[in-house]
Design a protein around this motif. Structure first.
Motif, mmCIF file in Angstrom:
data_model
loop_
_atom_site.group_PDB
_atom_site.id
_atom_site.type_symbol
_atom_site.label_atom_id
_atom_site.label_comp_id
_atom_site.label_asym_id
_atom_site.label_seq_id
_atom_site.Cartn_x
_atom_site.Cartn_y
_atom_site.Cartn_z
ATOM 1 N N SER A 30 0.774 -0.848 0.075
ATOM 2 C CA SER A 30 -0.143 -0.137 0.042
ATOM 3 C C SER A 30 0.908 1.141 -0.602
ATOM 4 O O SER A 30 0.738 2.046 -0.293
ATOM 5 N N GLY A 31 2.429 0.786 -0.326
ATOM 6 C CA GLY A 31 3.218 2.420 0.120
ATOM 7 C C GLY A 31 2.931 2.585 1.976
ATOM 8 O O GLY A 31 3.888 3.892 1.803
ATOM 9 N N ARG A 32 2.674 2.116 2.107
ATOM 10 C CA ARG A 32 3.047 2.369 4.295
ATOM 11 C C ARG A 32 4.739 1.527 4.491
ATOM 12 O O ARG A 32 5.449 0.423 4.343
ATOM 13 N N LEU A 33 5.594 2.727 4.386
ATOM 14 C CA LEU A 33 6.655 2.759 5.251
ATOM 15 C C LEU A 33 7.409 1.803 6.185
ATOM 16 O O LEU A 33 6.423 2.542 7.825
ATOM 17 N N LEU A 34 7.894 0.864 6.232
ATOM 18 C CA LEU A 34 7.616 0.569 8.105
ATOM 19 C C LEU A 34 9.920 0.664 8.165
ATOM 20 O O LEU A 34 9.972 0.696 9.308
ATOM 21 N N LEU A 35 10.030 1.285 7.392
ATOM 22 C CA LEU A 35 11.297 1.648 7.672
ATOM 23 C C LEU A 35 11.887 2.320 6.802
ATOM 24 O O LEU A 35 11.539 2.339 5.709
ATOM 25 N N GLY A 190 21.525 -0.201 -23.272
ATOM 26 C CA GLY A 190 21.240 -0.011 -24.392
ATOM 27 C C GLY A 190 19.676 0.948 -24.363
ATOM 28 O O GLY A 190 18.807 1.657 -24.947
ATOM 29 N N ILE A 191 18.132 0.414 -23.237
ATOM 30 C CA ILE A 191 17.303 -0.015 -22.949
ATOM 31 C C ILE A 191 16.804 1.169 -22.249
ATOM 32 O O ILE A 191 17.836 2.343 -21.946
ATOM 33 N N PRO A 192 15.933 2.587 -22.362
ATOM 34 C CA PRO A 192 15.728 3.636 -21.530
ATOM 35 C C PRO A 192 15.942 2.937 -19.636
ATOM 36 O O PRO A 192 15.392 2.148 -19.297
ATOM 37 N N THR A 193 15.922 3.907 -19.554
ATOM 38 C CA THR A 193 16.129 3.511 -17.684
ATOM 39 C C THR A 193 14.756 4.875 -17.243
ATOM 40 O O THR A 193 15.389 6.410 -17.824
ATOM 41 N N TYR A 194 14.246 5.252 -16.350
ATOM 42 C CA TYR A 194 13.475 5.899 -15.429
ATOM 43 C C TYR A 194 13.915 6.105 -13.824
ATOM 44 O O TYR A 194 14.050 5.287 -13.171
ATOM 45 N N ALA A 195 13.874 7.733 -13.810
ATOM 46 C CA ALA A 195 14.040 7.903 -12.113
ATOM 47 C C ALA A 195 13.189 7.664 -11.456
ATOM 48 O O ALA A 195 12.086 8.917 -11.815
ATOM 49 N N ALA A 196 12.539 6.839 -10.308
ATOM 50 C CA ALA A 196 11.477 7.029 -9.245
ATOM 51 C C ALA A 196 11.752 7.147 -7.950
ATOM 52 O O ALA A 196 12.676 6.838 -7.752
ATOM 53 N N PRO A 197 11.230 7.680 -7.493
ATOM 54 C CA PRO A 197 10.994 7.988 -5.684
ATOM 55 C C PRO A 197 11.383 6.294 -5.507
ATOM 56 O O PRO A 197 10.506 4.830 -5.719
ATOM 57 N N LEU A 198 12.723 6.753 -4.222
ATOM 58 C CA LEU A 198 12.838 4.896 -4.017
ATOM 59 C C LEU A 198 11.723 4.730 -3.043
ATOM 60 O O LEU A 198 11.571 3.224 -3.102
ATOM 61 N N ALA A 199 11.246 4.706 -2.604
ATOM 62 C CA ALA A 199 9.801 4.846 -1.797
ATOM 63 C C ALA A 199 9.076 3.827 -2.916
ATOM 64 O O ALA A 199 8.414 2.650 -2.125
ATOM 65 N N ALA A 204 6.962 -1.510 -5.138
ATOM 66 C CA ALA A 204 6.768 -2.121 -6.690
ATOM 67 C C ALA A 204 7.464 -3.520 -6.206
ATOM 68 O O ALA A 204 6.486 -4.486 -6.266
ATOM 69 N N PHE A 205 8.445 -3.844 -5.368
ATOM 70 C CA PHE A 205 9.040 -4.902 -5.025
ATOM 71 C C PHE A 205 7.896 -5.644 -3.963
ATOM 72 O O PHE A 205 8.032 -6.445 -3.888
ATOM 73 N N ALA A 206 7.383 -5.247 -2.805
ATOM 74 C CA ALA A 206 6.433 -5.146 -1.916
ATOM 75 C C ALA A 206 5.252 -6.189 -3.172
ATOM 76 O O ALA A 206 4.353 -7.654 -2.620
ATOM 77 N N ARG A 207 4.947 -4.968 -3.947
ATOM 78 C CA ARG A 207 3.442 -6.309 -4.889
ATOM 79 C C ARG A 207 4.305 -6.957 -5.976
ATOM 80 O O ARG A 207 3.070 -8.065 -5.954
ATOM 81 N N PHE A 208 5.275 -6.970 -6.277
ATOM 82 C CA PHE A 208 6.396 -8.011 -6.840
ATOM 83 C C PHE A 208 5.885 -9.341 -6.620
ATOM 84 O O PHE A 208 5.431 -10.446 -6.099
ATOM 85 N N GLY A 209 6.489 -8.927 -4.409
ATOM 86 C CA GLY A 209 6.978 -10.449 -3.826
ATOM 87 C C GLY A 209 4.823 -10.889 -3.557
ATOM 88 O O GLY A 209 5.646 -12.246 -3.389
ATOM 89 N N SER A 210 4.183 -10.336 -3.127
ATOM 90 C CA SER A 210 2.891 -10.452 -2.161
ATOM 91 C C SER A 210 1.695 -10.568 -3.453
ATOM 92 O O SER A 210 0.849 -11.359 -2.875
ATOM 93 N N GLY A 211 2.216 -10.217 -4.515
ATOM 94 C CA GLY A 211 0.736 -9.958 -5.316
ATOM 95 C C GLY A 211 -0.213 -8.975 -4.903
ATOM 96 O O GLY A 211 -1.073 -8.441 -6.184
ATOM 97 N N GLU A 212 -0.464 -9.088 -4.246
ATOM 98 C CA GLU A 212 -1.161 -7.167 -4.137
ATOM 99 C C GLU A 212 -0.897 -6.336 -4.764
ATOM 100 O O GLU A 212 -0.133 -5.407 -4.812
ATOM 101 N N GLY A 213 -2.501 -5.593 -5.306
ATOM 102 C CA GLY A 213 -2.414 -4.550 -6.498
ATOM 103 C C GLY A 213 -1.687 -4.617 -7.659
ATOM 104 O O GLY A 213 -1.530 -3.863 -7.776
ATOM 105 N N PHE A 214 -1.716 -6.523 -7.316
ATOM 106 C CA PHE A 214 -1.665 -6.748 -9.139
ATOM 107 C C PHE A 214 -2.717 -7.371 -9.249
ATOM 108 O O PHE A 214 -3.739 -7.852 -8.947
ATOM 109 N N ALA A 215 -3.030 -6.884 -10.679
ATOM 110 C CA ALA A 215 -4.263 -7.947 -11.541
ATOM 111 C C ALA A 215 -3.948 -9.803 -11.443
ATOM 112 O O ALA A 215 -3.094 -9.361 -11.338
ATOM 113 N N PRO A 216 -4.087 -10.385 -11.533
ATOM 114 C CA PRO A 216 -3.976 -12.071 -11.756
ATOM 115 C C PRO A 216 -2.941 -11.897 -12.054
ATOM 116 O O PRO A 216 -2.238 -12.949 -11.753
ATOM 117 N N GLU A 217 -3.400 -11.401 -13.141
ATOM 118 C CA GLU A 217 -1.788 -11.675 -14.057
ATOM 119 C C GLU A 217 -1.245 -11.527 -14.064
ATOM 120 O O GLU A 217 0.057 -12.472 -14.278
#
Length: 337
Positions: A30-35, A190-199, A204-217
């Motif tokens: 959800s974006g809640r920061l634990l640290l 050679g591919i584009p790289t984008y700057a995004a807030p570290l938080a 994004a990796f919390a979502r990647f690991g848990s699947g929460e916030g992602f569509a089922p596919e």
């Protein structure tokens, strides 16, 4: 603006010789920061630390299944590998499934990052090819996506190519923000790289690991990539490399990935947490010490995994004669945590 935090230091004898400052975020889906240490809202280039997010369309599109990509080939799609013979073989095998050769890769060639592999290649009288590039697996994945989309793969590294548009959309979905106005550069491959807030990267990796916030596919694609990494951790990095060893000893409890310039990310699926680290001076040694401290604090592993992490939270430094001369260690709020 929040100042950078002290995350790691290097000692010589009893004195601190060098210090590594930066930022660190641990977030839930959800974006809640634990640290949060340092300025976690400052945009940073994710570089190779976000390769697993860039590989989501490869699986989600059905391309990986259609062309029969194995666990090794999917792990390599997320990898910054050392160019060891097994890595080269896996990349070549992935291309062969597509009916392509190394000439289709647009990542460029460099000598293997693994010293033994580089020396062996030089001793053979051969030079490096694009297969030795640490990003060759990711690029084989891009080519697979192009084939699945039935689009001309030529120029697939360009920001306006259909492949990169899909990859950017996947990044935006995982990050939960638009990259239209983000700072953009060209990555080493050679591919584009984008700057995004570290938080946001940590979320994004919390979502990647848990699947929460992602569509089922997309959640299934993320789980498939994690399982591939845990099944074939050697492909993720290689001999003696942090990410490979961490994923071996933690046995499915973490998916970790380094990137250039001191960026390191991780997913802790059992806790639903994501980790993102940026070391200001770009030192990978600082990022690895900080990541070790985070993994130890949140996972609290025992046995071999606990011992390995303890040895990386405080990593001994030795001179050429083998004498211990100091250590690289987590510092600041991470010390002893």
């Amino acid at each position: 603006m929040t100042a950078s935090a002290l995350l790691a230091e290097v000692t010589r004898g009893v004195a601190v010789e060098s210090r590594h400052f930066g930022a660190l975020a641990v977030s839930d889906s959800s974006g809640r920061l634990l640290l949060a240490l340092g300025d976690v809202e400052r945009p940073v280039f994710g570089r190779s630390a976000v390769k697993a997010l860039q590989a989501l369309p490869l699986v989600e599109s059905g391309g990986a299944e259609r062309f029969g990509f194995s666990d090794r080939e999917l792990a390599l799609a997320c990898a910054s590998h050392g160019g060891e013979p097994e890595h080269v073989e896996t990349a070549a095998g992935a291309l062969a499934r597509l009916g392509l050769g190394a000439e289709a890769l647009e990542c460029g060639a460099h000598w293997p990052m693994n010293d033994a592999a580089a020396r062996a290649l030089a001793a053979s009288g051969a030079g490096p090819s694009a297969l030795h590039n640490n990003c060759s697996g990711k690029h084989a994945g891009f080519l697979c996506l192009a084939c699945a989309m039935e689009t001309d793969p030529t120029g697939y590294v360009g920001a306006e190519h259909p492949v990169q548009r899909e990859v950017t959309a996947a990044l935006e979905g995982a990050l939960g923000l638009s990259l239209a106005d983000a700072a953009v550069g060209i990555d080493g491959c050679g591919i584009p790289t984008y700057a995004a807030p570290l938080a946001s990267i940590a979320r994004a990796f919390a979502r990647f690991g848990s699947g929460e916030g992602f569509a089922p596919e997309r959640a299934r694609a993320a789980q498939r990539l994690q399982q591939a990494g845990w099944s074939a951790p050697f492909e993720i990095a290689g001999t003696g490399r942090f990410d490979t060893e961490a994923m071996q000893v933690l046995n499915g409890r973490a998916f970790v990935k380094m990137g250039a310039e001191g960026v390191h990310t991780g997913a802790l699926p059992e806790l639903g947490l994501g980790v993102a680290i940026k070391i200001d001076d770009g030192a990978i040694r600082g990022a690895e010490a900080a990541m070790s401290a985070v993994l130890a604090r949140f996972l609290r592993p025992e046995g071999d995994a606990g011992a390995w992490l303890a040895s990386r939270v405080r990593r001994s430094l030795r001179n050429w004669a083998g004498a211990e001369v100091g250590e690289v260690r987590a510092a600041g709020e991470l010390a002893g945590g």
